[in-house]
Design a protein around this motif. Structure first.
Motif, PDB file in Angstrom:
ATOM      1  N   PRO A  66       0.608  -0.921   0.158  1.00  0.00           N
ATOM      2  CA  PRO A  66      -0.060   0.162   0.263  1.00  0.00           C
ATOM      3  C   PRO A  66       0.527   1.105  -0.119  1.00  0.00           C
ATOM      4  O   PRO A  66       0.552   2.377  -0.097  1.00  0.00           O
ATOM      5  CB  PRO A  66      -0.483  -0.247   1.342  1.00  0.00           C
ATOM      6  CG  PRO A  66       0.000  -1.135   2.157  1.00  0.00           C
ATOM      7  CD  PRO A  66       0.874  -2.237   1.376  1.00  0.00           C
ATOM      8  N   GLY A  67       2.260   1.482   0.204  1.00  0.00           N
ATOM      9  CA  GLY A  67       2.829   2.598   0.589  1.00  0.00           C
ATOM     10  C   GLY A  67       3.574   3.431  -1.300  1.00  0.00           C
ATOM     11  O   GLY A  67       4.931   3.298  -0.609  1.00  0.00           O
ATOM     12  N   ASP A  68       3.167   2.343  -1.904  1.00  0.00           N
ATOM     13  CA  ASP A  68       3.725   2.772  -3.292  1.00  0.00           C
ATOM     14  C   ASP A  68       3.391   4.301  -3.542  1.00  0.00           C
ATOM     15  O   ASP A  68       1.806   4.799  -4.003  1.00  0.00           O
ATOM     16  CB  ASP A  68       2.839   2.024  -4.139  1.00  0.00           C
ATOM     17  CG  ASP A  68       4.388   2.391  -5.652  1.00  0.00           C
ATOM     18  OD1 ASP A  68       4.071   2.855  -6.758  1.00  0.00           O
ATOM     19  OD2 ASP A  68       5.438   2.054  -5.805  1.00  0.00           O
ATOM     20  N   PHE A  69       4.147   5.552  -3.847  1.00  0.00           N
ATOM     21  CA  PHE A  69       3.876   6.843  -4.079  1.00  0.00           C
ATOM     22  C   PHE A  69       2.850   6.876  -5.376  1.00  0.00           C
ATOM     23  O   PHE A  69       1.712   7.194  -5.939  1.00  0.00           O
ATOM     24  CB  PHE A  69       4.623   7.989  -4.412  1.00  0.00           C
ATOM     25  CG  PHE A  69       4.744   8.939  -5.005  1.00  0.00           C
ATOM     26  CD1 PHE A  69       3.875  10.091  -3.284  1.00  0.00           C
ATOM     27  CD2 PHE A  69       4.867   9.621  -6.130  1.00  0.00           C
ATOM     28  CE1 PHE A  69       3.400  11.220  -4.553  1.00  0.00           C
ATOM     29  CE2 PHE A  69       4.517  10.461  -6.351  1.00  0.00           C
ATOM     30  CZ  PHE A  69       3.642  11.942  -6.000  1.00  0.00           C
ATOM     31  N   ASP A  70       3.087   6.582  -6.523  1.00  0.00           N
ATOM     32  CA  ASP A  70       2.950   6.480  -7.853  1.00  0.00           C
ATOM     33  C   ASP A  70       1.635   5.516  -8.431  1.00  0.00           C
ATOM     34  O   ASP A  70       0.791   6.323  -9.076  1.00  0.00           O
ATOM     35  CB  ASP A  70       4.318   5.647  -8.902  1.00  0.00           C
ATOM     36  CG  ASP A  70       5.211   6.085  -8.785  1.00  0.00           C
ATOM     37  OD1 ASP A  70       5.261   7.394  -9.131  1.00  0.00           O
ATOM     38  OD2 ASP A  70       6.783   5.626  -9.265  1.00  0.00           O
ATOM     39  N   VAL A  71       2.046   4.433  -7.749  1.00  0.00           N
ATOM     40  CA  VAL A  71       0.265   3.453  -7.467  1.00  0.00           C
ATOM     41  C   VAL A  71      -0.826   4.138  -6.449  1.00  0.00           C
ATOM     42  O   VAL A  71      -1.630   4.722  -7.059  1.00  0.00           O
ATOM     43  CB  VAL A  71       0.350   2.234  -7.117  1.00  0.00           C
ATOM     44  CG1 VAL A  71      -0.893   1.460  -6.895  1.00  0.00           C
ATOM     45  CG2 VAL A  71       1.278   1.865  -7.518  1.00  0.00           C
ATOM     46  N   ASN A  72      -0.409   5.267  -5.896  1.00  0.00           N
ATOM     47  CA  ASN A  72      -1.813   5.607  -4.990  1.00  0.00           C
ATOM     48  C   ASN A  72      -2.140   7.569  -6.311  1.00  0.00           C
ATOM     49  O   ASN A  72      -3.508   7.643  -5.753  1.00  0.00           O
ATOM     50  CB  ASN A  72      -0.049   6.296  -3.881  1.00  0.00           C
ATOM     51  CG  ASN A  72      -1.196   5.906  -2.852  1.00  0.00           C
ATOM     52  OD1 ASN A  72      -1.730   5.594  -2.266  1.00  0.00           O
ATOM     53  ND2 ASN A  72      -0.280   4.413  -2.454  1.00  0.00           N
ATOM     54  N   LEU A  73      -0.985   7.599  -6.268  1.00  0.00           N
ATOM     55  CA  LEU A  73      -1.148   8.644  -7.319  1.00  0.00           C
ATOM     56  C   LEU A  73      -1.766   8.586  -8.637  1.00  0.00           C
ATOM     57  O   LEU A  73      -3.176   8.908  -9.185  1.00  0.00           O
ATOM     58  CB  LEU A  73      -0.134   9.682  -7.588  1.00  0.00           C
ATOM     59  CG  LEU A  73      -0.067  11.064  -8.486  1.00  0.00           C
ATOM     60  CD1 LEU A  73      -0.806  12.204  -7.806  1.00  0.00           C
ATOM     61  CD2 LEU A  73       1.115  11.420  -8.350  1.00  0.00           C
ATOM     62  N   ASN A  74      -2.037   7.408  -9.113  1.00  0.00           N
ATOM     63  CA  ASN A  74      -2.262   6.818 -10.316  1.00  0.00           C
ATOM     64  C   ASN A  74      -4.587   6.560 -10.280  1.00  0.00           C
ATOM     65  O   ASN A  74      -4.845   6.740 -10.798  1.00  0.00           O
ATOM     66  CB  ASN A  74      -1.610   5.679 -11.210  1.00  0.00           C
ATOM     67  CG  ASN A  74      -0.089   6.505 -11.681  1.00  0.00           C
ATOM     68  OD1 ASN A  74      -0.503   7.569 -11.650  1.00  0.00           O
ATOM     69  ND2 ASN A  74       0.961   5.700 -12.168  1.00  0.00           N
ATOM     70  N   LEU A  75      -3.929   5.770  -8.603  1.00  0.00           N
ATOM     71  CA  LEU A  75      -5.313   5.254  -8.540  1.00  0.00           C
ATOM     72  C   LEU A  75      -6.099   6.976  -8.435  1.00  0.00           C
ATOM     73  O   LEU A  75      -7.449   7.018  -8.575  1.00  0.00           O
ATOM     74  CB  LEU A  75      -4.928   4.838  -7.310  1.00  0.00           C
ATOM     75  CG  LEU A  75      -5.377   3.597  -7.468  1.00  0.00           C
ATOM     76  CD1 LEU A  75      -5.146   2.570  -5.298  1.00  0.00           C
ATOM     77  CD2 LEU A  75      -6.831   2.606  -8.429  1.00  0.00           C
ATOM     78  N   ALA A  76      -5.727   8.069  -7.760  1.00  0.00           N
ATOM     79  CA  ALA A  76      -6.642   9.208  -7.547  1.00  0.00           C
ATOM     80  C   ALA A  76      -6.165   9.892  -9.085  1.00  0.00           C
ATOM     81  O   ALA A  76      -7.598  10.294  -9.730  1.00  0.00           O
ATOM     82  CB  ALA A  76      -5.183  10.503  -6.935  1.00  0.00           C
ATOM     83  N   ALA A  77      -5.857   9.822 -10.045  1.00  0.00           N
ATOM     84  CA  ALA A  77      -6.316   9.468 -10.917  1.00  0.00           C
ATOM     85  C   ALA A  77      -7.290   9.349 -11.992  1.00  0.00           C
ATOM     86  O   ALA A  77      -7.867  10.051 -12.457  1.00  0.00           O
ATOM     87  CB  ALA A  77      -4.580   9.830 -12.526  1.00  0.00           C
ATOM     88  N   ILE A  78      -7.997   7.978 -11.070  1.00  0.00           N
ATOM     89  CA  ILE A  78      -8.576   6.972 -12.075  1.00  0.00           C
ATOM     90  C   ILE A  78      -9.598   7.498 -11.402  1.00  0.00           C
ATOM     91  O   ILE A  78     -10.794   7.903 -12.286  1.00  0.00           O
ATOM     92  CB  ILE A  78      -7.921   5.558 -12.159  1.00  0.00           C
ATOM     93  CG1 ILE A  78      -7.403   5.079 -13.193  1.00  0.00           C
ATOM     94  CG2 ILE A  78      -9.418   4.871 -11.853  1.00  0.00           C
ATOM     95  CD1 ILE A  78      -6.556   3.786 -12.389  1.00  0.00           C
ATOM     96  N   TYR A  79      -9.611   7.912 -10.474  1.00  0.00           N
ATOM     97  CA  TYR A  79     -10.660   8.430  -9.292  1.00  0.00           C
ATOM     98  C   TYR A  79     -11.415   9.768  -9.992  1.00  0.00           C
ATOM     99  O   TYR A  79     -13.048   9.717 -10.143  1.00  0.00           O
ATOM    100  CB  TYR A  79     -10.816   7.897  -8.001  1.00  0.00           C
ATOM    101  CG  TYR A  79     -11.088   6.542  -7.957  1.00  0.00           C
ATOM    102  CD1 TYR A  79     -11.232   5.373  -8.079  1.00  0.00           C
ATOM    103  CD2 TYR A  79      -9.321   6.248  -6.768  1.00  0.00           C
ATOM    104  CE1 TYR A  79     -11.577   4.207  -7.407  1.00  0.00           C
ATOM    105  CE2 TYR A  79      -9.393   4.937  -5.886  1.00  0.00           C
ATOM    106  CZ  TYR A  79     -10.086   3.692  -7.018  1.00  0.00           C
ATOM    107  OH  TYR A  79     -10.216   2.381  -6.777  1.00  0.00           O
TER     108      TYR A  79
END
Length: 216
Positions: A66-79
């Protein structure tokens, strides 16, 4: 496997997303539990607008890491694309908590604030982003992020009723070199969006300038 990953990264940088996706799928089938490949496949799908499938692989990744910056940011972009604003904010804030010196999370949060008409908050977020980039003088450099920042600043100032300031950011786009290798393919779309949103604050002469940028 490392050679294939490097090849995918090269193809992504070239904009050859379909070719990159084919290799990523092949790697994922051979290594279904490899998180690096899962992350890469999610990115390639995201870049092609396949948000549902990209989300699936990113969530699969997040369940284990859960602690990956890029994946969190990309999920934010998807939502954000899906207009699921609460989830967008959640993952953008998580990305910011993981790395508060990266401009991406501030930009994502500012875009969200603009959509929810929180213009003062959006302005503060963009100001923080510009501070991280080293100040306003660095907005002169030609790259996709600076174009995005100028578009956001125009939207913010228009929302605050500061039409002259909003128009100035639109005019500054005339100095951008579209042939720059970091230039995004969505530029024309963004310019047309500006023309549509800001038609009341730009003169006919400015409209001609902006159209000339698209038609270069």
């Amino acid at each position: 496997m490392n050679d294939e990953i490097l090849q995918i990264e090269k193809l992504v940088n070239q904009g050859s997303y379909l070719q990159a996706e084919k290799i990523a799928w092949s790697l994922h089938k051979a290594n279904p539990n490899n998180l690096q490949i899962t992350k890469i496949l999610g990115l390639v799908l995201l870049l092609q607008g396949n948000y549902l499938l990209a989300e699936k692989f990113y969530i699969e990744f997040m369940n284990k890491e859960p602690g990956d910056f890029d994946v969190n940011l990309n999920l934010a972009a998807i939502y954000a694309k899906n207009e699921e604003y609460q989830l967008c904010e959640k993952f953008a804030l998580q990305a910011n908590n993981l790395n508060d010196q990266h401009s991406g999370s501030y930009i994502q949060l500012a875009e969200l604030c603009i959509k929810t008409r929180q213009f003062e908050k959006a302005k503060k977020l963009i100001e923080k982003c510009i501070e991280i980039k080293g100040g306003e003088q660095n907005l002169i450099e030609t790259n996709q992020e600076n174009v995005r920042l100028k578009i956001l600043l125009s939207d913010i100032y228009q929302g605050l009723g500061l039409n002259d300031e909003a128009a100035n950011f639109l005019k500054s786009l005339n100095d951008i070199d579209q042939t720059h290798p970091n230039f995004g393919e969505n530029f024309g779309e963004n310019i047309y969006r500006i023309l549509d949103i800001n038609h009341k604050i730009v003169s006919p002469e400015d409209v001609k300038i902006l159209h000339s940028i698209i038609d270069k």
